[in-house]
Scaffold this motif. Structure first.
Motif, PDB file in Angstrom:
ATOM      1  N   VAL A 117       0.838  -1.205   0.000  1.00 10.66           N
ATOM      2  CA  VAL A 117       0.000   0.000   0.000  1.00 10.66           C
ATOM      3  C   VAL A 117       0.872   1.253   0.000  1.00 10.66           C
ATOM      4  O   VAL A 117       0.485   2.288  -0.563  1.00 10.66           O
ATOM      5  CB  VAL A 117      -1.012   0.019   1.171  1.00 10.66           C
ATOM      6  CG1 VAL A 117      -1.994  -1.133   1.058  1.00 10.66           C
ATOM      7  CG2 VAL A 117      -0.328   0.033   2.519  1.00 10.66           C
ATOM      8  N   PHE A 118       2.056   1.172   0.584  1.00 12.95           N
ATOM      9  CA  PHE A 118       2.986   2.301   0.502  1.00 12.95           C
ATOM     10  C   PHE A 118       3.480   2.490  -0.935  1.00 12.95           C
ATOM     11  O   PHE A 118       3.735   3.612  -1.369  1.00 12.95           O
ATOM     12  CB  PHE A 118       4.165   2.103   1.450  1.00 12.95           C
ATOM     13  CG  PHE A 118       3.858   2.380   2.888  1.00 12.95           C
ATOM     14  CD1 PHE A 118       2.936   3.358   3.251  1.00 12.95           C
ATOM     15  CD2 PHE A 118       4.504   1.669   3.891  1.00 12.95           C
ATOM     16  CE1 PHE A 118       2.664   3.624   4.587  1.00 12.95           C
ATOM     17  CE2 PHE A 118       4.243   1.931   5.238  1.00 12.95           C
ATOM     18  CZ  PHE A 118       3.312   2.914   5.582  1.00 12.95           C
ATOM     19  N   ALA A 119       3.640   1.398  -1.677  1.00 10.85           N
ATOM     20  CA  ALA A 119       4.034   1.515  -3.084  1.00 10.85           C
ATOM     21  C   ALA A 119       2.925   2.157  -3.904  1.00 10.85           C
ATOM     22  O   ALA A 119       3.182   2.921  -4.843  1.00 10.85           O
ATOM     23  CB  ALA A 119       4.383   0.133  -3.644  1.00 10.85           C
ATOM     24  N   LEU A 120       1.668   1.849  -3.543  1.00 15.09           N
ATOM     25  CA  LEU A 120       0.520   2.441  -4.246  1.00 15.09           C
ATOM     26  C   LEU A 120       0.388   3.914  -3.911  1.00 15.09           C
ATOM     27  O   LEU A 120       0.073   4.740  -4.781  1.00 15.09           O
ATOM     28  CB  LEU A 120      -0.762   1.687  -3.859  1.00 15.09           C
ATOM     29  CG  LEU A 120      -2.056   2.115  -4.547  1.00 15.09           C
ATOM     30  CD1 LEU A 120      -2.002   1.815  -6.048  1.00 15.09           C
ATOM     31  CD2 LEU A 120      -3.249   1.395  -3.906  1.00 15.09           C
ATOM     32  N   PHE A 121       0.638   4.266  -2.645  1.00 25.32           N
ATOM     33  CA  PHE A 121       0.525   5.652  -2.178  1.00 25.32           C
ATOM     34  C   PHE A 121       1.840   6.056  -1.493  1.00 25.32           C
ATOM     35  O   PHE A 121       1.951   5.999  -0.267  1.00 25.32           O
ATOM     36  CB  PHE A 121      -0.629   5.793  -1.182  1.00 25.32           C
ATOM     37  CG  PHE A 121      -1.984   5.498  -1.747  1.00 25.32           C
ATOM     38  CD1 PHE A 121      -2.548   6.316  -2.713  1.00 25.32           C
ATOM     39  CD2 PHE A 121      -2.715   4.403  -1.294  1.00 25.32           C
ATOM     40  CE1 PHE A 121      -3.813   6.049  -3.230  1.00 25.32           C
ATOM     41  CE2 PHE A 121      -3.976   4.132  -1.798  1.00 25.32           C
ATOM     42  CZ  PHE A 121      -4.524   4.960  -2.777  1.00 25.32           C
ATOM     43  N   MET A 142      -6.404   8.787   0.586  1.00 26.45           N
ATOM     44  CA  MET A 142      -5.435   7.739   0.297  1.00 26.45           C
ATOM     45  C   MET A 142      -5.283   6.798   1.483  1.00 26.45           C
ATOM     46  O   MET A 142      -5.218   5.569   1.323  1.00 26.45           O
ATOM     47  CB  MET A 142      -4.085   8.352  -0.068  1.00 26.45           C
ATOM     48  CG  MET A 142      -4.091   9.153  -1.354  1.00 26.45           C
ATOM     49  SD  MET A 142      -2.515   9.997  -1.625  1.00 26.45           S
ATOM     50  CE  MET A 142      -2.920  11.056  -3.024  1.00 26.45           C
ATOM     51  N   LEU A 143      -5.251   7.361   2.675  1.00 22.65           N
ATOM     52  CA  LEU A 143      -5.125   6.550   3.887  1.00 22.65           C
ATOM     53  C   LEU A 143      -6.336   5.641   4.060  1.00 22.65           C
ATOM     54  O   LEU A 143      -6.193   4.460   4.411  1.00 22.65           O
ATOM     55  CB  LEU A 143      -4.964   7.463   5.109  1.00 22.65           C
ATOM     56  CG  LEU A 143      -4.936   6.787   6.486  1.00 22.65           C
ATOM     57  CD1 LEU A 143      -3.831   5.741   6.555  1.00 22.65           C
ATOM     58  CD2 LEU A 143      -4.749   7.840   7.577  1.00 22.65           C
ATOM     59  N   SER A 144      -7.504   6.182   3.801  1.00 16.88           N
ATOM     60  CA  SER A 144      -8.724   5.381   3.941  1.00 16.88           C
ATOM     61  C   SER A 144      -8.737   4.216   2.956  1.00 16.88           C
ATOM     62  O   SER A 144      -9.120   3.090   3.300  1.00 16.88           O
ATOM     63  CB  SER A 144      -9.952   6.278   3.730  1.00 16.88           C
ATOM     64  OG  SER A 144     -11.141   5.576   3.996  1.00 16.88           O
ATOM     65  N   ILE A 145      -8.309   4.462   1.714  1.00 11.96           N
ATOM     66  CA  ILE A 145      -8.247   3.387   0.718  1.00 11.96           C
ATOM     67  C   ILE A 145      -7.203   2.352   1.123  1.00 11.96           C
ATOM     68  O   ILE A 145      -7.452   1.140   1.057  1.00 11.96           O
ATOM     69  CB  ILE A 145      -7.939   3.962  -0.679  1.00 11.96           C
ATOM     70  CG1 ILE A 145      -9.087   4.859  -1.162  1.00 11.96           C
ATOM     71  CG2 ILE A 145      -7.713   2.826  -1.677  1.00 11.96           C
ATOM     72  CD1 ILE A 145      -8.784   5.623  -2.442  1.00 11.96           C
ATOM     73  N   ALA A 146      -6.036   2.826   1.556  1.00 10.00           N
ATOM     74  CA  ALA A 146      -4.969   1.901   1.967  1.00 10.00           C
ATOM     75  C   ALA A 146      -5.425   1.034   3.131  1.00 10.00           C
ATOM     76  O   ALA A 146      -5.170  -0.181   3.154  1.00 10.00           O
ATOM     77  CB  ALA A 146      -3.719   2.692   2.340  1.00 10.00           C
TER      78      ALA A 146
END
Length: 235
Positions: A117-121, A142-146
């Motif tokens: 998820v860090f790679a995505l965001f 972004m945090l909510s999606i991750a």
């Protein structure tokens, strides 16, 4: 995967859904579209039993009814939910927010890790020790999606994912949705922006006054501009 059949739902005694039909197949992205207040968010809430009561019809996921289950149980079964209001834990750091979901191990799911998820965001990695409550709306989205991805969903519900965001940040969120689609993540995206629909959707479902009024492929949607004009007020 997910099917809603003639779903009716209410807030208290006020019925807001009057016959919603939705079907999502594995790996498919369905855009749920319509003007504000027509029932898109209520449809999302009905799926996960969030502050709304399903009064009629049927909702099934992987062939089993979701009737009577709590939101927590529905998430555990594989439905990730990103509400319009994001609901991050404002007093916790980004990393603490991402550690909230309980670990799920399931052979039939795409499993997400913190590194993924860090790679995505990448912004979330940079701000991982920042208190969530001081972050911008886009960063909180972004945090909510991750965080939802770390519940290891088979299906992800995104309710107005870039509502109220600055255009550049909104585009970054849409880029993430496109990346998730490429990973084969099935999604329902509540949406009004035609560009997002064009980039993300496999199928489009139009909601008006609490009912499903049109359903078809994204190509069919764009071949009939009257649909957008009538239900999105696009000229």
């Amino acid at each position: 995967m997910l099917r809603l059949t003639s779903v009716h739902a209410a807030y208290g005694k006020s019925e807001v859904l009057h016959g919603i039909d939705v079907a999502v197949q594995p790996g498919q992205v369905v855009c749920l579209i319509g003007r504000n207040g027509v029932g898109k968010s209520s449809t999302m809430k009905a799926i996960v039993q969030d502050q709304i009561t399903v009064t009629g019809g049927e909702i099934t996921f992987d062939g089993a009814s979701l009737a009577g289950l709590s939101r927590h149980e529905i998430v555990r079964r594989g439905v990730g939910y990103v509400p319009e209001d994001r609901r991050v834990f404002a007093t916790l750091t980004v990393l603490e927010n991402l550690r909230v979901p309980r670990k799920v191990v399931a052979q039939d799911r795409r499993m997400w890790s913190l590194d993924q998820v860090f790679a995505l965001f990448p912004q979330l990695h940079d701000y991982r020790h920042r208190i969530a409550g001081v972050m911008s709306g886009g960063e909180q989205q972004m945090l909510s999606i991750a965080r939802a991805l770390l519940t290891q969903p088979k299906l992800l519900l995104l309710d107005e994912p870039h509502e109220g965001l600055a255009p550049k940040v909104a585009e970054e969120v849409v880029d993430a949705i496109v990346a998730l689609k490429a990973e084969g993540v099935a999604m329902i995206v509540s949406e009004q922006a035609l560009n997002t629909i064009r980039r993300c959707a496999d199928r489009v479902i139009v909601v008006d006054r609490g009912s499903t009024v049109w359903e078809g492929t994204v190509d069919a949607f764009y071949q009939d501009p009257e649909i957008a004009r009538k239900y999105l007020m696009v000229q």
